[in-house]
Write a protein that holds these residues in place. Structure first.
Motif, PDB file in Angstrom:
ATOM      1  N   GLY A  68      -6.219   1.005  -8.630  1.00  0.00           N
ATOM      2  CA  GLY A  68      -6.595  -0.403  -8.751  1.00  0.00           C
ATOM      3  C   GLY A  68      -6.456  -1.139  -7.434  1.00  0.00           C
ATOM      4  N   LEU A  69      -5.386  -0.852  -6.686  1.00  0.00           N
ATOM      5  CA  LEU A  69      -5.180  -1.495  -5.390  1.00  0.00           C
ATOM      6  C   LEU A  69      -6.270  -1.075  -4.411  1.00  0.00           C
ATOM      7  CD1 LEU A  69      -3.402  -3.278  -3.595  1.00  0.00           C
ATOM      8  CD2 LEU A  69      -2.049  -1.243  -3.042  1.00  0.00           C
TER       9      LEU A  69
ATOM     10  N   VAL B 205       1.510  -9.871   5.022  1.00  0.00           N
ATOM     11  CA  VAL B 205       0.417 -10.195   4.113  1.00  0.00           C
ATOM     12  C   VAL B 205       0.666  -9.442   2.808  1.00  0.00           C
ATOM     13  CG1 VAL B 205      -2.051  -9.999   3.675  1.00  0.00           C
ATOM     14  CG2 VAL B 205      -1.240 -10.556   5.976  1.00  0.00           C
ATOM     15  N   VAL B 206       0.604 -10.153   1.693  1.00  0.00           N
ATOM     16  CA  VAL B 206       0.781  -9.550   0.375  1.00  0.00           C
ATOM     17  C   VAL B 206      -0.460  -9.848  -0.462  1.00  0.00           C
ATOM     18  CG1 VAL B 206       2.162  -9.527  -1.738  1.00  0.00           C
ATOM     19  CG2 VAL B 206       3.282  -9.792   0.471  1.00  0.00           C
ATOM     20  N   ASP B 207      -0.962  -8.830  -1.164  1.00  0.00           N
ATOM     21  CA  ASP B 207      -2.152  -9.022  -1.991  1.00  0.00           C
ATOM     22  C   ASP B 207      -1.886 -10.075  -3.070  1.00  0.00           C
ATOM     23  OD1 ASP B 207      -3.985  -6.329  -1.366  1.00  0.00           O
ATOM     24  OD2 ASP B 207      -1.828  -6.063  -1.057  1.00  0.00           O
TER      25      ASP B 207
ATOM     26  N   TRP C 259       0.820  -1.213   0.000  1.00  0.00           N
ATOM     27  CA  TRP C 259       0.000   0.000   0.000  1.00  0.00           C
ATOM     28  C   TRP C 259       0.858   1.271   0.000  1.00  0.00           C
ATOM     29  CZ3 TRP C 259      -5.064   0.894  -0.754  1.00  0.00           C
ATOM     30  CH2 TRP C 259      -5.600   2.134  -0.356  1.00  0.00           C
ATOM     31  N   HIS C 260       1.960   1.244   0.740  1.00  0.00           N
ATOM     32  CA  HIS C 260       2.799   2.437   0.868  1.00  0.00           C
ATOM     33  C   HIS C 260       3.870   2.540  -0.216  1.00  0.00           C
ATOM     34  CE1 HIS C 260       1.269   3.968   4.748  1.00  0.00           C
ATOM     35  NE2 HIS C 260       1.007   2.693   4.992  1.00  0.00           N
TER      36      HIS C 260
ATOM     37  N   ARG D 211      -3.241  -5.828 -11.796  1.00  0.00           N
ATOM     38  CA  ARG D 211      -2.309  -4.863 -12.367  1.00  0.00           C
ATOM     39  C   ARG D 211      -1.523  -4.134 -11.271  1.00  0.00           C
ATOM     40  NH1 ARG D 211      -1.666  -6.916 -16.889  1.00  0.00           N
ATOM     41  NH2 ARG D 211      -0.181  -5.190 -17.115  1.00  0.00           N
ATOM     42  N   SER D 212      -2.170  -3.905 -10.134  1.00  0.00           N
ATOM     43  CA  SER D 212      -1.488  -3.201  -9.042  1.00  0.00           C
ATOM     44  C   SER D 212      -0.353  -4.046  -8.474  1.00  0.00           C
ATOM     45  CB  SER D 212      -2.486  -2.843  -7.935  1.00  0.00           C
ATOM     46  OG  SER D 212      -3.145  -3.995  -7.444  1.00  0.00           O
ATOM     47  N   MET D 213      -0.550  -5.387  -8.387  1.00  0.00           N
ATOM     48  CA  MET D 213       0.513  -6.241  -7.865  1.00  0.00           C
ATOM     49  C   MET D 213       1.646  -6.395  -8.872  1.00  0.00           C
ATOM     50  SD  MET D 213       0.320  -6.999  -4.783  1.00  0.00           S
ATOM     51  CE  MET D 213       1.629  -8.222  -4.792  1.00  0.00           C
ATOM     52  N   ILE D 214       1.305  -6.409 -10.156  1.00  0.00           N
ATOM     53  CA  ILE D 214       2.353  -6.459 -11.178  1.00  0.00           C
ATOM     54  C   ILE D 214       3.204  -5.200 -11.100  1.00  0.00           C
ATOM     55  CG2 ILE D 214       2.780  -6.427 -13.667  1.00  0.00           C
ATOM     56  CD1 ILE D 214       0.384  -8.280 -13.998  1.00  0.00           C
TER      57      ILE D 214
END
Length: 350
Positions: A33-34, A151-153, A26-27, A179-182
């Motif tokens: 998207g996240l 914890v990771v999305d 998040w940071h 897309r946010s995790m990519i």
């Protein structure tokens, strides 16, 4: 519980109260998207019917998977088709288990999935968020918090499409990438190959262990509960809720206050004990076939096609005999402790 961790993390991040040490994604790589994903996930988690399998219950459900996988290989039918049509107990369901303990159980019972492992492969907590509220598909999001990490999305989710008649078609599955995790992986320095590898591993793990929640749902509707015992357990205590209200943590106030803890009963325990005994018999029988009993070999010559002759000195060969082990070990047959399934016919539904 991973469920509680996700509720707290996502609620805090959306309220602007999460710390970088607890919420790196998040940071480090914030995006619209996240934010949208976390809003969806938090809402779904708050509405979900929650199940927590203890390590024995998860291992018991996984032995059912082993039995079905064997039958699937023999008949050519998909494992989910052999299990049959299983309905979710609610529109949104959360099923959680300890992947590390499951890995240990798989390794100890020589499960096919751990056949080539030299040590247990599982790590951390795993949770399935199954969202059946869309008419066109079932959304499956698997969350995995590995041991000793944050914890990771999830990097992707699976969308199981429905047939025109409304049935789920597990041959028609779309992989929805995050897309946010990519973007997070790219900013972290991952290569395209590394990102594809993460996506592949997550997709395979999600698909394989999806059988565990479905085995649970099947047992919950069976007349004898399939040997399991569900017990309602407090998730957020009265003190938790009171503290949440005091500090404005509405995400905890709006979450489920209790969940069902799943344990095994006498029937399932007997099955697990019988299975362990059978595996030990098979191991001893295999050891007996591993070679002759230890004996001396006299000095002799070894002749090769090239004409080379080697003098082999006298030496010992074979294995030392195991005390009190008969030359032939007979144990329970493989099908004694097996699961019984009705004969399934192939269908175009998968």
């Amino acid at each position: 519980m991973l469920y509680k961790s996700l509720i707290s993390l996502y609620g805090s991040s959306l309220a602007g109260k999460s710390a970088p040490t607890d919420d790196l994604v998040w940071h480090f790589a914030p995006s619209e998207g996240l934010r949208l994903f976390r809003e969806y996930a938090l809402d779904a988690l708050q509405q979900a019917k929650v199940y927590l399998l203890d390590h024995l219950a998860a291992a018991y459900a996984d032995t059912l998977h082993d039995a079905v996988a064997k039958q699937a290989a023999e008949t050519g039918l998909p494992a989910m088709a052999i299990l049959g049509e299983v309905k979710l107990p609610a529109g949104v369901v959360w099923v959680e288990f300890d992947d590390r303990e499951l890995g240990v159980a798989r390794f100890e019972r020589a499960s096919p999935v751990a056949r080539y492992d030299n040590k247990p492969a599982g790590t951390g907590l795993r949770g399935y968020l199954l969202d059946d509220r869309n008419e066109g598909y079932l959304r499956i999001t698997m969350f995995h918090r590995r041991e000793g990490s944050r914890v990771v999305d999830p990097i992707c989710a699976l969308l199981v499409k429905r047939t025109p008649t409304g049935k789920l078609n597990y041959d028609d599955v779309e992989v929805e990438l995050s897309r946010s995790m990519i973007d997070f992986c790219v900013r972290s320095g991952d290569t395209v190959e590394m990102i594809n590898g993460r996506r592949t591993v997550h997709q395979v793990e999600t698909g394989y262990d999806l059988f565990i929640p479905y085995a649970l749902f099947a047992m919950l509707v069976s007349p004898d509960l399939g040997g399991i015992i569900p017990t309602e357990t407090e998730t957020f205590t009265t003190k938790d809720t009171k503290t949440a209200r005091k500090f404005g943590k509405s995400w905890i106030v709006g979450a489920q206050k209790s969940h069902l803890t799943i344990r095994i009963g006498p029937q399932a325990a007997a099955h697990m004990t019988e299975r362990t005994a059978r595996l030990e018999f098979e191991r001893q029988a295999q050891d007996e076939r591993n070679g002759p009993i230890r004996h001396w070999v006299a000095e002799h010559e070894r002749h090769y096609r090239s004409g080379k002759v080697v003098l082999v000195r006298a030496h010992q060969r074979g294995h030392a005999p195991v005390p009190n082990l008969p030359t032939r070990v007979m144990g329970p047959k493989s099908d004694v402790a097996g699961f019984e399934f009705p004969v399934a016919e192939p269908s175009s539904q998968g």
